[in-house]
Design an enzyme around this catalytic site. Structure first.
Site, PDB file in Angstrom:
ATOM      1  N   ASP A 129     -20.493  -7.839 -17.715  1.00  6.22           N
ATOM      2  CA  ASP A 129     -21.582  -7.379 -16.866  1.00  6.22           C
ATOM      3  C   ASP A 129     -22.715  -8.412 -16.975  1.00  6.22           C
ATOM      4  OD1 ASP A 129     -23.169  -5.970 -15.112  1.00  6.22           O
ATOM      5  OD2 ASP A 129     -22.870  -4.037 -16.073  1.00  6.22           O
TER       6      ASP A 129
HETATM    7  C1  NOJ Z   1     -25.208  -4.958 -13.272  1.00  9.19           C
HETATM    8  C2  NOJ Z   1     -24.476  -3.663 -13.081  1.00  9.19           C
HETATM    9  O1  NOJ Z   1     -24.384  -2.958 -14.307  1.00  9.19           O
HETATM   10  C3  NOJ Z   1     -23.089  -3.835 -12.514  1.00  9.19           C
HETATM   11  O2  NOJ Z   1     -22.542  -2.571 -12.218  1.00  9.19           O
HETATM   12  C4  NOJ Z   1     -23.104  -4.720 -11.302  1.00  9.19           C
HETATM   13  O3  NOJ Z   1     -21.803  -4.847 -10.774  1.00  9.19           O
HETATM   14  C5  NOJ Z   1     -23.676  -6.065 -11.690  1.00  9.19           C
HETATM   15  N1  NOJ Z   1     -25.034  -5.896 -12.193  1.00  9.19           N
HETATM   16  C6  NOJ Z   1     -23.676  -7.059 -10.529  1.00  9.19           C
HETATM   17  O4  NOJ Z   1     -24.610  -6.716  -9.586  1.00  9.19           O
END
Ligand code: NOJ
Length: 730
Positions: free
Chosen positions: A280
């Site tokens: 993430d």
């Molecule tokens: C952070 C989020 O937790 C995740 O779900 C998301 O896909 C990513 N950012 C990319 O935007």
């Protein structure tokens, strides 16, 4: 092990339930192509494949594309922009390796569907799959190859804002919908012009954040992990998911983005996963904050060796891997394995053969009438009728309606959380939808009353005036889109601002009061639950929120949604879930049993609950075997009859309880459900199969077992009602 009459009865070990997991199109023939590429790649090019950046519009990013030192971008959309970057990679870089473009296509790309939690309330995997298919078609036509969905985190705590993004609290419903979404995104061929690779997230346990506070620590026993939190991921991998995203959370002391147990032992070794894992956003860098890595180099090594192949926006792999390889701290073999997994997905996506997106496609596939029709059906099936005293609903189309509340005419809020490319202009609000469906649009008068948050009551007066001139007051209250989703946890899950005060004043006008709740989570509404004549949960319903709600309000569609989460009366009850353990002192009226002094332990509305404009009766429960061996299967059936006056869909649910086992088991577990359409007076026999996949659990040694003993089974309309049967495993 279980003892019966003093004899130890052997538990039955089953093979892992999911060995056949395969990404669509995967065959060993592509490994040769990967070997050939790896043999030519420099270390910088290899590390480049592990890098994933947002933007793509800076000179630095363009240069990396041309040098072949970046593998992927997120948040670059549109055929024009993606093709331009792709051209640099494919035509200028030494080895012509294409870029993979990712995006958060969570519940639609341009055609925004209801938020995923709402979609889950449809309990309709076929429709959820179609919705994901629409999202895939629109995204791929816009240059996107990879969506950061489905989000399959089990959520038992509605304070957690990201409950909106998943399928709720139940592993069986969650697993079924996870697989449906993966099939919808990916289809049978990742290289097709209307499919994208899925990214199952957030692996794993993220939804168990302590206190419901986003990003917070999680402590989950291995058994609970395997029985509750892992099944939706397993189902998604088994459905062929190409990628996973490692989560932000600290999981039992080993952060999820550096956790060899979940990422390697379970995902790669037990499940045979062949795709790649992306971190993430900066979750590798955050290993320093977690205090598990002293510096970036250590974070890079921990994450890579745990099984995270791609670094999202973190610059940790970029800054440290080359040095680590030079020093011998990270092996070339480990880098090669990560690169191999990423190239595998690029090959399966067909990017080497067709790196570009046809720029004409966008116009043809975005927001088509067919897409909007599916969005409307999805939105209507996601609406849950929570209360309907004296059958006040549906309303006649000639009713004079006062439509009051801050969400009645809000376009932006209907898009819900994570609607990245969705546009407010494409939304039909409740006011617009209801006015369009009413026999005379002038019969529907709107007044905002107040804002969602804030204390200004100056709009109450106009709202009361509208209420007085109406036959029925419909209050549209709840949460704006920004009150759920990432970084949007709430400690107080009542109606924000002065909305409850507005509803109380409206109730005092004395006209029948219908409350439509629009929110990304269950909202604690004990007063409204007691005082409103009817309550509809409409979530954030997407671009077709208005027409769908009008369909339900006027009875053109008979509501059929059922709650995918237990609905608390008060925030002090959470975490709250139907599949709890009985305890040694089960709840009763007596002191010294598990209960609260001030509130009941039961939810306001139970998991699986939802009413209809008709009634359904359950009868003739038949379990076709009284006894069977642990490897056998049985059939459990019941007859469901529409005893009311209108046709409708019922979601028939099957629950079991293993009455005594070597470890404590939940008081109920959902193991099957079916949506059935019944005309008035019509009956249908509904059958479910129960076998090893449904009857087992993880024992004290974390082995999946089906144990001998008595099981109870219920078939019914929700997790609290139903007709009961039983059987025994020998
Ligand atoms: C952070 C989020 O937790 C995740 O779900 C998301 O896909 C990513 N950012 C990319 O935007």
């Amino acid at each position: 092990m279980k003892r019966r009459s003093g004899i130890v009865v052997a538990v039955i070990l089953l093979l892992p339930l999911m060995l056949a997991a395969q990404i669509p199109g995967y065959g060993t023939d592509i490994e040769g192509k990967i070997d050939a590429l790896l043999a030519q790649m420099t270390l910088a090019e290899k590390i480049g494949q592990l890098k994933h950046y947002t933007g793509g519009d800076s000179e630095e990013h363009r240069q990396m594309a041309a040098d072949g030192t970046v593998g992927s971008f997120l948040n670059v959309t549109g055929a024009g922009k993606t093709n331009a970057l792709q051209k640099l990679a494919v035509e200028n870089s030494r080895l012509h390796i294409p870029i993979i473009f990712g995006q958060d296509v969570i519940h639609g790309y341009k055609t925004i569907f209801p938020i995923p939690l709402a979609e889950a309330a449809s309990w309709n995997p076929e429709l959820v799959e179609r919705a994901a298919g629409v999202a895939a078609r629109e995204a791929r036509a816009s240059g996107i190859h990879w969506t950061f969905a489905p989000m399959v985190d089990i959520a038992r705590d509605p304070r957690w804002g990201r409950i909106a993004e998943g399928s709720g609290e139940d592993p069986h419903l969650g697993a079924t919908l996870a697989a449906a979404r993966v099939r919808g995104f990916q289809g049978m061929d990742l290289s097709a012009a209307d499919r994208v690779a899925a990214c199952v997230k957030h692996y794993v346990g993220y939804g168990a954040a302590e206190g419901g506070r986003d990003y917070n620590t999680t402590e989950i026993s291995e058994r609970t992990l395997r029985d509750i939190y892992l099944p939706p991921f397993a189902a998604a991998v088994n459905a062929g998911a190409a990628t996973l995203m490692s989560a932000f959370n600290d999981l039992n002391g080993i952060p999820a983005s550096a956790n060899p147990f979940t990422l390697t032992e379970v995902l790669r070794n037990e499940w045979g996963f062949k795709g790649f894992v992306v971190s993430d956003w900066n979750s590798i860098g955050e290993l320093l904050n977690h205090g598990i890595a002293a510096d970036g180099a250590e974070a890079a090594r921990l994450a890579l060796y745990a099984g995270v192949e791609m670094d999202m926006e973190g610059r940790i792999y970029r800054n440290h891997l080359a040095d680590l390889v030079d020093k011998g701290t990270v092996s070339t073999a480990a880098i090669d394995e990560a690169v191999r997994r990423i190239l595998r997905i690029k090959l399966l996506l067909g990017l080497f053969d067709q790196p570009y997106t046809d720029p004409l496609l966008e116009k043809q596939v975005l927001l088509t009438p067919e897409n909007l029709m599916i969005a409307r059906q999805m939105a209507r099936e996601s609406i849950v009728l929570l209360k309907n005293d004296k059958n006040i609903l549906p309303l006649s189309k000639s009713t004079k309606i006062a439509l009051i509340g801050p969400l009645a005419d809000s376009k932006q809020d209907m898009l819900g959380t994570w609607s990245c490319m969705g546009e407010a202009k494409d939304v039909i609000t409740l006011l617009q939808g209801i006015q369009a469906a009413a026999s005379k649009p002038g019969h529907v008068v709107a007044a905002k009353g107040c804002s969602v948050t804030g204390n200004d009551r100056s709009g109450f007066k106009a709202a009361m005036q509208a209420a007085k001139n109406s036959d029925v007051v419909v209050a549209v209250v709840g949460e704006s889109a920004d009150l759920s989703g990432e970084a949007s946890s709430r400690a107080d899950i009542t109606l924000p601002g002065v909305q409850e005060a507005l509803v109380k004043e409206l109730a005092a006008v004395g006209k029948p009061l219908v409350v439509i709740l629009l929110a990304g989570r269950p909202v604690a509404i004990p007063w409204i639950a007691d005082h409103a004549a009817a309550i509809l949960m409409g979530w954030h319903g997407g671009v077709q929120a208005g027409p769908a709600m009008a369909d339900v309000l006027f009875g053109d569609y008979n509501p059929s949604g059922k709650l995918p989460v237990s609905w608390p009366r008060v925030v002090g009850q959470v975490p709250l879930y139907y599949n709890y353990k009985n305890t040694g002192r089960p709840t009763s009226e007596q002191k010294y049993t598990t209960r609260y002094l001030d509130w009941p332990v039961t939810p306001q509305y139970v998991f699986g609950f939802g009413k209809s404009y008709t009634q359904f009766a359950y009868s003739h429960l038949v379990v076709d075997k009284n006894e069977m061996g642990p490897q056998a299967t049985l059939t459990c059936s019941a007859v469901v009859t529409n005893t009311g006056r209108v046709a409708g869909d019922e979601i028939v649910q099957l629950y079991i309880r293993d009455m005594a086992a070597s470890v404590t088991r939940p008081v109920k577990e959902l193991k099957g459900f079916k949506r059935v359409h019944l005309k008035p007076g019509e009956s249908r026999k509904i059958e479910f199969t129960l076998g090893p996949a449904e009857l087992g659990f993880h024992d004290a040694d974390h082995r999946y077992v089906v144990e001998p003993g008595l099981f109870k089974v219920w078939v019914g309309p929700n997790s609290a009602e139903g007709i009961e049967g039983q059987f025994t495993i020998r």
